[in-house]
Design an enzyme around this catalytic site. Structure first.
Site, PDB file in Angstrom:
ATOM      1  N   VAL A  61       0.813  -1.230   0.000  1.00 39.72           N
ATOM      2  CA  VAL A  61       0.000   0.000   0.000  1.00 39.72           C
ATOM      3  C   VAL A  61       0.845   1.277   0.000  1.00 39.72           C
ATOM      4  O   VAL A  61       0.304   2.364  -0.189  1.00 39.72           O
ATOM      5  CB  VAL A  61      -0.981   0.035   1.204  1.00 39.72           C
ATOM      6  CG1 VAL A  61      -2.015  -1.076   1.102  1.00 39.72           C
ATOM      7  CG2 VAL A  61      -0.246  -0.004   2.540  1.00 39.72           C
ATOM      8  N   SER A 139      -5.058   6.383  15.308  1.00 41.98           N
ATOM      9  CA  SER A 139      -4.607   5.980  16.650  1.00 41.98           C
ATOM     10  C   SER A 139      -4.834   7.142  17.606  1.00 41.98           C
ATOM     11  O   SER A 139      -4.748   8.308  17.200  1.00 41.98           O
ATOM     12  CB  SER A 139      -3.113   5.644  16.617  1.00 41.98           C
ATOM     13  OG  SER A 139      -2.586   5.598  17.929  1.00 41.98           O
ATOM     14  N   TYR A 152       5.104   7.571  13.746  1.00 44.72           N
ATOM     15  CA  TYR A 152       3.769   6.946  13.771  1.00 44.72           C
ATOM     16  C   TYR A 152       2.682   7.970  14.121  1.00 44.72           C
ATOM     17  O   TYR A 152       1.652   8.063  13.445  1.00 44.72           O
ATOM     18  CB  TYR A 152       3.800   5.815  14.801  1.00 44.72           C
ATOM     19  CG  TYR A 152       2.532   5.011  14.940  1.00 44.72           C
ATOM     20  CD1 TYR A 152       2.232   3.997  14.034  1.00 44.72           C
ATOM     21  CD2 TYR A 152       1.648   5.240  15.986  1.00 44.72           C
ATOM     22  CE1 TYR A 152       1.080   3.239  14.177  1.00 44.72           C
ATOM     23  CE2 TYR A 152       0.501   4.485  16.138  1.00 44.72           C
ATOM     24  CZ  TYR A 152       0.218   3.485  15.230  1.00 44.72           C
ATOM     25  OH  TYR A 152      -0.929   2.740  15.374  1.00 44.72           O
ATOM     26  N   ALA A 153       2.918   8.758  15.183  1.00 38.20           N
ATOM     27  CA  ALA A 153       1.909   9.744  15.601  1.00 38.20           C
ATOM     28  C   ALA A 153       1.689  10.783  14.504  1.00 38.20           C
ATOM     29  O   ALA A 153       0.549  11.188  14.241  1.00 38.20           O
ATOM     30  CB  ALA A 153       2.348  10.415  16.908  1.00 38.20           C
ATOM     31  N   ALA A 154       2.772  11.198  13.840  1.00 36.89           N
ATOM     32  CA  ALA A 154       2.640  12.177  12.748  1.00 36.89           C
ATOM     33  C   ALA A 154       1.857  11.571  11.586  1.00 36.89           C
ATOM     34  O   ALA A 154       1.002  12.238  10.978  1.00 36.89           O
ATOM     35  CB  ALA A 154       4.024  12.628  12.284  1.00 36.89           C
ATOM     36  N   SER A 155       2.121  10.304  11.291  1.00 37.54           N
ATOM     37  CA  SER A 155       1.392   9.664  10.182  1.00 37.54           C
ATOM     38  C   SER A 155      -0.097   9.587  10.498  1.00 37.54           C
ATOM     39  O   SER A 155      -0.949   9.819   9.637  1.00 37.54           O
ATOM     40  CB  SER A 155       1.953   8.266   9.889  1.00 37.54           C
ATOM     41  OG  SER A 155       1.562   7.314  10.876  1.00 37.54           O
ATOM     42  N   LYS A 156      -0.422   9.289  11.757  1.00 36.21           N
ATOM     43  CA  LYS A 156      -1.836   9.133  12.130  1.00 36.21           C
ATOM     44  C   LYS A 156      -2.536  10.490  12.230  1.00 36.21           C
ATOM     45  O   LYS A 156      -3.711  10.613  11.878  1.00 36.21           O
ATOM     46  CB  LYS A 156      -1.941   8.366  13.453  1.00 36.21           C
ATOM     47  CG  LYS A 156      -1.391   6.933  13.393  1.00 36.21           C
ATOM     48  CD  LYS A 156      -2.130   6.086  12.373  1.00 36.21           C
ATOM     49  CE  LYS A 156      -1.739   4.619  12.441  1.00 36.21           C
ATOM     50  NZ  LYS A 156      -2.461   3.793  11.464  1.00 36.21           N
ATOM     51  N   ILE A 185      -4.892  -2.219  21.374  1.00 28.37           N
ATOM     52  CA  ILE A 185      -5.700  -3.370  20.958  1.00 28.37           C
ATOM     53  C   ILE A 185      -4.757  -4.567  20.895  1.00 28.37           C
ATOM     54  O   ILE A 185      -3.648  -4.463  20.354  1.00 28.37           O
ATOM     55  CB  ILE A 185      -6.323  -3.140  19.549  1.00 28.37           C
ATOM     56  CG1 ILE A 185      -7.110  -1.799  19.477  1.00 28.37           C
ATOM     57  CG2 ILE A 185      -7.208  -4.313  19.148  1.00 28.37           C
ATOM     58  CD1 ILE A 185      -8.371  -1.719  20.302  1.00 28.37           C
TER      59      ILE A 185
END
Ligand code: NAD
Length: 246
Positions: A61, A139, A152-156, A185
């Protein structure tokens, strides 16, 4: 089926595409959409097929052309597209001072670039179907940040902003775009995290339990069904109160 809510929850006759349908959350989402009556497709890495009954298509993806071709494959085979859920995602954790360019770019490409490629590819088919629903799985760390997860936080957070923009652009075509933002989760992604972090997440919740993939799938199903027909541009946290309990 005489219960009006059950009828509104039904996805009979609709076609659904789930990215990351071979993963913990993605496979629960794909199964829930299938059980609600949709024809379901998963796009994921070649070695991660979706659950039984879901048609699997191999696709990276993070690559624009592969996403466009996978979406065209789904629409070609099913004849239409109504529901799209973006679950594919990765983490590559390190504190900012020690994060490599590769870890930054891989997470942004897999989580965020992919959301853009996907939205751009599915919009014409959803419009052709007379409307539809898109859910991006983000997230809670998009809203609060997390040590070791700048990428990760920036992507979300980027996904959240993209969803609100797409909701504005596509609403007039009957296309709703929402975000589901899980807290912790239990999935293969979190299985690799040390136990002390799992305990901390549990302590943060206000319900005293950690989330399971089916908890996320329930929220996604609501948003994709006619029960959620007036909900768009929203970020729905599915975190047992982790963010407010923090
Ligand atoms: P998972 O690792 O079980 O599933 C992720 C899936 O994404 C896998 O099937 C993987 O093969 C697929 N994937 C990764 N890179 C890909 C690529 N380049 N091309 C195609 N497929 C790719 O993880 P999960 O916990 O089920 O996570 C699903 C989503 O939920 C992710 O976006 C994750 O960020 C998000 N999320 C998870 C949690 C959690 O606590 N588990 C919390 C918040 C958000």
């Amino acid at each position: 089926m005489s219960n009006p809510s059950a009828i509104m929850l039904s996805l009979a006759g609709r076609v659904a595409l789930v990215t990351g349908g071979g993963g913990g959350i993605g496979s629960a989402v794909a199964s829930a959409l299938l059980k609600a009556g949709a024809a379901a497709f998963s796009i994921d890495r070649a070695d991660r097929p979706g659950p039984p009954g879901v048609s699997s298509i191999a696709c990276d993806v993070s690559r624009s052309a592969e996403v466009a071709s996978a979406v065209a494959d789904v629409v070609g085979r099913a004849g239409r597209l109504d529901v799209v859920v973006h679950c594919a995602g990765i983490t590559r954790d390190a504190v900012v001072a020690k994060m490599s360019d590769a870890d930054w770019h891989e997470v942004i490409a897999t989580n965020l670039d992919s959301a853009f490629y996907l939205l751009r590819s599915v919009a014409p088919a959803l419009r052709q179907a007379g409307g539809g629903a898109v859910v991006l799985v983000s997230s809670i760390n998009a809203e609060r940040g997390k040590v070791g997860q700048a990428n990760y936080a920036a992507s979300k957070a980027g996904m959240n902003a993209m969803a609100m923009t797409a909701a504005r652009e596509l609403g007039r075509f009957g296309i709703r775009v929402n975000v589901v933002a899980p807290g912790w989760i239990d999935t293969p992604m979190t299985a690799a995290v040390p136990e002390e972090y799992r305990q901390r997440a549990l302590d943060e919740t206000v319900v005293g339990r950690l989330g399971q993939p089916e908890d996320v799938a329930g929220a996604v199903l609501f948003l994709c069904s006619d029960l959620g027909r007036h909900v768009t541009g929203q970020v729905l946290r599915v975190d047992g109160g982790q963010l407010i309990g923090h």
